[in-house]
Design a protein around this motif. Sequence first.
Motif, mmCIF file in Angstrom:
data_model
loop_
_atom_site.group_PDB
_atom_site.id
_atom_site.type_symbol
_atom_site.label_atom_id
_atom_site.label_comp_id
_atom_site.label_asym_id
_atom_site.label_seq_id
_atom_site.Cartn_x
_atom_site.Cartn_y
_atom_site.Cartn_z
ATOM 1 N N VAL A 206 -31.082 -36.262 10.009
ATOM 2 C CA VAL A 206 -29.906 -35.819 8.874
ATOM 3 C C VAL A 206 -29.396 -37.044 9.450
ATOM 4 C CG1 VAL A 206 -27.283 -35.329 8.541
ATOM 5 C CG2 VAL A 206 -28.869 -33.378 9.336
ATOM 6 N N GLY A 207 -29.338 -37.570 10.430
ATOM 7 C CA GLY A 207 -29.194 -39.046 10.668
ATOM 8 C C GLY A 207 -27.891 -39.268 12.605
ATOM 9 N N THR A 208 -27.226 -40.329 12.083
ATOM 10 C CA THR A 208 -26.890 -40.840 13.593
ATOM 11 C C THR A 208 -25.053 -41.303 12.668
ATOM 12 O OG1 THR A 208 -28.508 -41.286 14.991
ATOM 13 C CG2 THR A 208 -26.059 -42.386 15.415
ATOM 14 N N PHE A 209 -23.942 -40.904 12.934
ATOM 15 C CA PHE A 209 -23.516 -41.089 12.327
ATOM 16 C C PHE A 209 -21.811 -40.845 13.595
ATOM 17 C CE2 PHE A 209 -24.949 -37.282 10.974
ATOM 18 C CZ PHE A 209 -24.112 -35.951 11.369
ATOM 19 N N ASN A 210 -20.509 -41.535 12.812
ATOM 20 C CA ASN A 210 -19.346 -41.487 13.881
ATOM 21 C C ASN A 210 -19.052 -39.649 12.971
ATOM 22 O OD1 ASN A 210 -19.416 -44.346 14.320
ATOM 23 N ND2 ASN A 210 -18.114 -44.626 12.574
ATOM 24 N N ALA A 211 -18.533 -39.261 14.450
ATOM 25 C CA ALA A 211 -18.004 -38.169 14.882
ATOM 26 C C ALA A 211 -16.423 -38.099 16.180
ATOM 27 C CB ALA A 211 -18.534 -37.219 15.453
ATOM 28 N N THR A 212 -15.681 -37.272 15.702
ATOM 29 C CA THR A 212 -14.482 -37.046 16.048
ATOM 30 C C THR A 212 -14.889 -35.795 16.870
ATOM 31 O OG1 THR A 212 -12.943 -38.916 15.818
ATOM 32 C CG2 THR A 212 -11.577 -36.953 17.165
ATOM 33 N N LEU A 213 -14.882 -35.608 18.026
ATOM 34 C CA LEU A 213 -15.107 -34.283 19.067
ATOM 35 C C LEU A 213 -13.764 -33.720 19.471
ATOM 36 C CD1 LEU A 213 -18.363 -34.787 20.205
ATOM 37 C CD2 LEU A 213 -18.365 -33.756 18.232
ATOM 38 N N ILE A 214 -13.236 -32.501 19.145
ATOM 39 C CA ILE A 214 -12.038 -32.358 19.603
ATOM 40 C C ILE A 214 -11.901 -30.822 20.052
ATOM 41 C CG2 ILE A 214 -10.201 -32.164 17.888
ATOM 42 C CD1 ILE A 214 -8.459 -33.603 18.665
ATOM 43 N N ASN A 215 -10.877 -30.769 21.299
ATOM 44 C CA ASN A 215 -10.618 -29.309 21.678
ATOM 45 C C ASN A 215 -8.969 -29.083 21.686
ATOM 46 O OD1 ASN A 215 -13.133 -28.767 22.126
ATOM 47 N ND2 ASN A 215 -13.318 -29.039 24.339
ATOM 48 N N ALA A 216 -8.931 -28.743 20.238
ATOM 49 C CA ALA A 216 -7.525 -28.107 20.126
ATOM 50 C C ALA A 216 -7.259 -27.559 19.336
ATOM 51 C CB ALA A 216 -6.765 -29.619 19.533
ATOM 52 N N GLY A 217 -6.622 -26.360 19.390
ATOM 53 C CA GLY A 217 -6.457 -25.224 18.327
ATOM 54 C C GLY A 217 -8.265 -24.570 18.044
ATOM 55 N N ILE A 218 -9.052 -24.917 18.381
ATOM 56 C CA ILE A 218 -10.436 -24.772 18.379
ATOM 57 C C ILE A 218 -11.073 -25.591 18.240
ATOM 58 C CG2 ILE A 218 -10.946 -24.198 15.903
ATOM 59 C CD1 ILE A 218 -11.829 -21.664 15.973
ATOM 60 N N PRO A 219 -12.905 -25.465 18.999
ATOM 61 C CA PRO A 219 -13.542 -26.741 19.777
ATOM 62 C C PRO A 219 -13.779 -27.094 17.638
ATOM 63 C CG PRO A 219 -13.675 -24.879 20.971
ATOM 64 C CD PRO A 219 -12.851 -24.238 20.036
ATOM 65 N N THR A 220 -13.537 -28.524 17.260
ATOM 66 C CA THR A 220 -14.217 -29.015 15.997
ATOM 67 C C THR A 220 -14.687 -30.628 15.830
ATOM 68 O OG1 THR A 220 -11.606 -28.096 14.963
ATOM 69 C CG2 THR A 220 -13.425 -29.035 13.848
ATOM 70 N N ILE A 221 -15.603 -30.277 15.084
ATOM 71 C CA ILE A 221 -16.398 -31.581 14.698
ATOM 72 C C ILE A 221 -15.706 -32.023 13.696
ATOM 73 C CG2 ILE A 221 -18.731 -32.626 14.785
ATOM 74 C CD1 ILE A 221 -20.040 -30.041 15.989
ATOM 75 N N PHE A 222 -15.576 -33.348 13.424
ATOM 76 C CA PHE A 222 -14.693 -34.125 12.712
ATOM 77 C C PHE A 222 -16.038 -35.039 12.288
ATOM 78 C CE2 PHE A 222 -11.300 -32.188 13.948
ATOM 79 C CZ PHE A 222 -10.381 -31.542 12.759
ATOM 80 N N VAL A 223 -16.536 -35.258 11.329
ATOM 81 C CA VAL A 223 -17.087 -36.512 11.092
ATOM 82 C C VAL A 223 -16.510 -37.299 9.190
ATOM 83 C CG1 VAL A 223 -19.334 -35.505 11.958
ATOM 84 C CG2 VAL A 223 -18.587 -34.540 8.991
ATOM 85 N N GLU A 224 -17.097 -38.155 8.724
ATOM 86 C CA GLU A 224 -16.369 -38.410 7.804
ATOM 87 C C GLU A 224 -17.172 -37.627 6.510
ATOM 88 O OE1 GLU A 224 -15.234 -43.236 8.790
ATOM 89 O OE2 GLU A 224 -17.602 -42.732 9.252
ATOM 90 N N ALA A 225 -17.200 -37.603 5.461
ATOM 91 C CA ALA A 225 -17.404 -36.568 4.195
ATOM 92 C C ALA A 225 -18.548 -37.744 3.686
ATOM 93 C CB ALA A 225 -16.588 -36.619 3.024
ATOM 94 N N GLU A 226 -18.437 -39.263 3.256
ATOM 95 C CA GLU A 226 -19.321 -40.276 2.855
ATOM 96 C C GLU A 226 -20.105 -40.394 3.991
ATOM 97 O OE1 GLU A 226 -16.445 -40.525 3.056
ATOM 98 O OE2 GLU A 226 -15.202 -41.191 1.196
ATOM 99 N N ALA A 227 -20.275 -40.286 5.017
ATOM 100 C CA ALA A 227 -21.655 -40.417 5.599
ATOM 101 C C ALA A 227 -22.724 -39.836 5.485
ATOM 102 C CB ALA A 227 -20.897 -40.519 7.341
#
Length: 396
Positions: A206-227
Amino acid sequence: MTGIMSQSQMKVPATYMRGGTSKGVFFNLADLPPQAQIPGKDRDNLLLRVIGSPDPYGKQIDGMGGATSSTSKTVIVSKSQKADHDVDYLFGQVSIDKPFVDWSGNCGNLSAAVGPFAIHAGLIPQERLPENGVVTVRVWQVNIGKTILIHVPIVNGFVQETGEFELDGVTFSAAEIQVDFMDPADGEGAMFPTGNLIDDLDVPGVGTFNATLINAGIPTIFVEAEAIGFTGTERQDDINNDENVLAMFEKIRAYGALKMGLIQHLEEAETRQHTPKVAFVSKPKTYQSSSGKIIAENEVDLLVRALSMGKLHHAMMGTAAVAIASAACVPGTLVNLAAGGGAKESVTFGHPSGTLKVGAQAKQTGQDWVIEKAIMSRSARILMEGFVRVPSTVFA
């Protein structure tokens, strides 16, 4: 009255409820058959059969499920074992096509329905209920070990269910219920498990891209749409009809779970479908919601699309909304930057069905961030109450 035998089927007292943009079958723990009052295979088998899973056709025709992650849900409520809480709330996300119930996380949408259900089930003392006003039901969320405060409106001594509050993703208006998720970050570790607000996530193929990994509410992986080749304005059919895209998101989810320390081996992600979630964010853009309504760029702070149980959600999971609020209020995360950056106490984000405003109170302690509480408005309504029938062979 527990598990009444009727010919070849058991009758189990149950309530079918909508909470936020989800639906589920609610049980009072005391009403379950004795075998299902304790965690284990019997409880899972009962809930699977109630919902109609596993179903290789993916339709859940022979059960109460609606063949989506938003409608394949079960809830068990009981008087709390904790002196400072009213009820204990246990959530089971039922797989549609596989024979398992995922107990690894919460459902934020159905959380809003737990307060009204507890009142209807007689689990809140009558003297606690005002004739007119709001009663705060203090809930212990058993799956994640967190406190949720559910502010339930009361009119003429009864839960107010109808009203003028509109929630995008729900066709009809209802009464507004404020839900406070207290200290929603993972109690067993840091809110940002890698110690970083933004990580490089390497996903082979897939590739290497920025991600915000957070445990709040539920563990969630956020990535940028364009990436990952998207705009952030996508609707369900744009994602869910493409098996290759869904496979890509599942791969991102598995590698993200590994980086977050939620699993030790990639193959474990297959048996942990409910968590973590994957979401992609972008800066505001004008788009058309699934109802045909135009959401203007200036109406939202950012756009978010999230996947649940392997499919793009039609609106937004409540727990993911908590993660969005938490990440948005911490300067420097991908969510915060998509919303314009800087200090924030609330954001309005666009999702496939419309918009949602969420808030969070964040503070920095040393190098770590703490969310004191996340707040959102939901609604809830009883759809049906009585009994569900389950073949008596379910415990065989």
